[in-house]
Enzyme design. Structure first.
Site, PDB file in Angstrom:
ATOM      1  N   GLU A 148      12.976  63.503  24.657  1.00  0.00           N
ATOM      2  CA  GLU A 148      12.912  62.886  23.672  1.00  0.00           C
ATOM      3  C   GLU A 148      12.040  62.969  22.660  1.00  0.00           C
ATOM      4  O   GLU A 148      12.066  63.285  21.339  1.00  0.00           O
ATOM      5  CB  GLU A 148      12.325  61.358  23.897  1.00  0.00           C
ATOM      6  CG  GLU A 148      14.298  60.376  24.856  1.00  0.00           C
ATOM      7  CD  GLU A 148      14.780  60.267  23.984  1.00  0.00           C
ATOM      8  OE1 GLU A 148      14.751  60.253  22.644  1.00  0.00           O
ATOM      9  OE2 GLU A 148      16.076  60.409  24.395  1.00  0.00           O
ATOM     10  N   CYS A 205      15.301  56.950  26.958  1.00  0.00           N
ATOM     11  CA  CYS A 205      15.461  56.690  25.829  1.00  0.00           C
ATOM     12  C   CYS A 205      15.502  55.124  25.461  1.00  0.00           C
ATOM     13  O   CYS A 205      14.775  55.020  24.260  1.00  0.00           O
ATOM     14  CB  CYS A 205      17.378  56.997  25.626  1.00  0.00           C
ATOM     15  SG  CYS A 205      18.243  57.347  24.271  1.00  0.00           S
ATOM     16  N   TYR A 236      17.434  48.766  16.599  1.00  0.00           N
ATOM     17  CA  TYR A 236      16.108  49.457  17.705  1.00  0.00           C
ATOM     18  C   TYR A 236      15.218  47.776  18.019  1.00  0.00           C
ATOM     19  O   TYR A 236      14.762  48.275  18.979  1.00  0.00           O
ATOM     20  CB  TYR A 236      16.047  50.330  17.216  1.00  0.00           C
ATOM     21  CG  TYR A 236      16.858  51.290  17.974  1.00  0.00           C
ATOM     22  CD1 TYR A 236      17.967  51.303  19.125  1.00  0.00           C
ATOM     23  CD2 TYR A 236      17.599  52.625  16.287  1.00  0.00           C
ATOM     24  CE1 TYR A 236      18.525  52.230  19.441  1.00  0.00           C
ATOM     25  CE2 TYR A 236      17.968  53.754  16.885  1.00  0.00           C
ATOM     26  CZ  TYR A 236      19.240  53.540  17.719  1.00  0.00           C
ATOM     27  OH  TYR A 236      19.851  54.107  18.565  1.00  0.00           O
ATOM     28  N   TYR A 284      12.781  53.525  22.328  1.00  0.00           N
ATOM     29  CA  TYR A 284      14.076  53.562  20.586  1.00  0.00           C
ATOM     30  C   TYR A 284      13.065  51.837  20.918  1.00  0.00           C
ATOM     31  O   TYR A 284      13.587  51.641  19.488  1.00  0.00           O
ATOM     32  CB  TYR A 284      15.258  53.855  21.067  1.00  0.00           C
ATOM     33  CG  TYR A 284      15.681  54.750  20.976  1.00  0.00           C
ATOM     34  CD1 TYR A 284      15.409  56.257  20.747  1.00  0.00           C
ATOM     35  CD2 TYR A 284      16.764  55.055  19.338  1.00  0.00           C
ATOM     36  CE1 TYR A 284      15.206  57.902  20.789  1.00  0.00           C
ATOM     37  CE2 TYR A 284      17.124  56.311  19.252  1.00  0.00           C
ATOM     38  CZ  TYR A 284      16.643  57.519  19.672  1.00  0.00           C
ATOM     39  OH  TYR A 284      17.190  58.904  19.343  1.00  0.00           O
TER      40      TYR A 284
END
Length: 465
Positions: free
Chosen positions: A139, A66, A97, A70
């Site tokens: 994801e 994750c 991000y 990102y």
């Protein structure tokens, strides 16, 4: 219900409406953090520091994808957004991000996972790998689950209608699909199976060179090819960079025809391919290592009954049987267009039936294949290649995809006005051009080729996940 206000607009949000894709990932995280890992006995009360460290490593393995994904998306999207554009709807998300602090957090998480994994066994490291892959898949599923209100350029097959459309995938073989060039494989078979210099050969057998003589001859041929190829490439280059012109490029690449013909004639005359056993060739094909993701991509294309698709492999390879064996080992039956090694009762004579020797031969095969199809459907063509020999087909196809980083391909292409665009930014640009109002119009001879570093990118673009 509760209300949010954004730019003066009241938005009603219903509490508790969490997408199932989000729930799957959070449930996966919670289960992993509590020690409930599939195929692993529960840790109980986590009595020892080692057990606590192991569960912490498992949890980080589920979290790290994750963070990395990102971080990657933030940086990629930041590069595509106009820095002067303050009204972008996802500006805060992208800024967050892509920030240096988040990049540092992602690296810190990965570093901690590495440290916690030092004391783990090989079986436990396998679990770490499986958790990482599972987390990344969840994801991706999350992003894929989001509704889209406009046509998108990817995946390419999303708007494919098999009743009206025909998807035709063309691919080179050597170093596009394979890790090693097939000519080196055939030469190695010849060298390994050749008689020793002190062995007397039977008169009924095809006379062959010894393994030592074959090795020396092959090294000489390889050296000559490399030197002459570089000279040939230099001779076709225009003195200055020119605007893209397909016909001018065709004329320049015609000079490669004589070169490739000389090379093949030299190989035949040398006798290096004489005496090969067809079964040895087929076994080598079955064991041939293909690029990661190559076989699975073609399997998905060929086995998808909802796609009206055709796959054609166009190759300079001296032996079409080698190519077929490489694909049939993966359960694939693809159309192969290549040269043919001549066999007499399963033993090669050293002769080659020359069918595909130059960029023009590939382009001719490409055109002939498309002409063979009926006009009842619209063709969408994709060509995947890696070298100068693929250049004409790459440009002629509606979508040309370059695998790897061939210096000669980029050198020749760039000098003749061809643009090499990384696939992801290229798709974003294509999406913007379409305006989201209709499906994008892919058309050959645009002078634009898309570059990828792996078959995973090709898979994601054409088929999605």
């Amino acid at each position: 219900m509760f209300e949010l206000s954004r730019n003066g607009v009241q938005i009603q949000v219903k509490r508790g409406t969490v997408h199932s894709a989000t729930v799957k990932y959070t449930d996966f995280l919670l289960a992993t953090a509590s020690g409930k890992v599939e195929g692993v006995k529960g840790p109980g009360k986590l009595a020892t520091p080692f057990e606590r460290t192991k569960v912490a490593a498992y949890t980080l393995a589920a979290m790290t994808p994750c963070m990395r994904l990102y971080s990657f998306l933030g940086k990629e999207l930041q590069a595509l957004v106009d820095p002067e554009e303050d009204r972008h709807p996802y500006k805060k998300w992208i800024d967050s991000y892509s920030s240096e602090s988040f990049q540092a957090s992602a690296l810190q998480t990965e570093d901690l996972l590495d440290k916690l994994s030092v004391s783990l066994t090989s079986e436990e490291l396998d679990i770490i790998e499986k958790l990482y892959h599972q987390a990344m898949k969840l994801e991706i599923d999350f992003f894929l689950a989001q509704p889209l209100a406009q046509p998108t350029v990817a995946p390419l097959t999303k708007g494919h209608n098999p009743a009206e459309d025909r998807l035709v995938i063309f691919s080179d073989f050597d170093l596009t699909c394979t890790v090693v060039d097939s000519s080196a494989i055939l030469a190695e078979i010849a060298i390994v199976t050749a008689p020793k210099s002190d062995v007397v050969q039977c008169e009924a057998q095809i006379a062959r060179m010894s393994s030592a003589d074959l090795r020396n001859t092959w090294d000489l041929l390889s050296g000559q090819y490399t030197e002459e190829y570089e000279q040939c490439i230099e001779s076709i280059m225009p003195s200055e960079k020119v605007e893209f012109n397909y016909e001018a490029l065709c004329k320049a690449l015609e000079q490669l025809l004589d070169f490739e013909r000389r090379v093949n004639s030299r190989v035949i005359e040398s006798g290096v391919l004489k005496g090969l056993n067809l079964e040895d060739v087929k076994r080598a094909g079955e064991r041939l290592i293909l690029q990661d993701g190559c076989t699975s991509f073609f399997q998905k294309i060929v086995n998808n009954e909802n796609l009206n698709s055709n796959v054609h492999v166009l190759s300079y390879c001296w032996c079409d049987d080698l190519i077929r064996s490489a694909f049939t080992s993966g359960g694939l039956d693809v159309n192969v267009h290549a040269n043919e090694l001549v066999f007499d009762e399963s033993i090669s004579t050293g002769e080659i039936v020359k069918k595909v020797e130059s960029p023009m031969d590939k382009a001719q095969a490409f055109n002939d294949i498309l002409k063979s199809y009926s006009n009842d459907r619209k063709n969408l063509t994709v060509y995947i290649g890696d070298s100068v020999g693929d250049l004409l087909c790459l440009l002629k196809a509606d979508i040309g995809i370059v695998v790897g980083s061939s210096a000669s391909l980029r050198k020749v292409g760039s000098q003749f006005g061809v643009s090499f665009v990384p696939l992801f930014p290229g798709l974003v640009r294509k999406q913007k051009e379409s305006g989201g109002e209709s499906s994008p119009n892919w058309k050959g001879l645009s002078g634009i080729l898309y570059t990828v570093s792996s078959w995973a990118e090709i898979h994601a673009f054409i088929l999605g996940w």
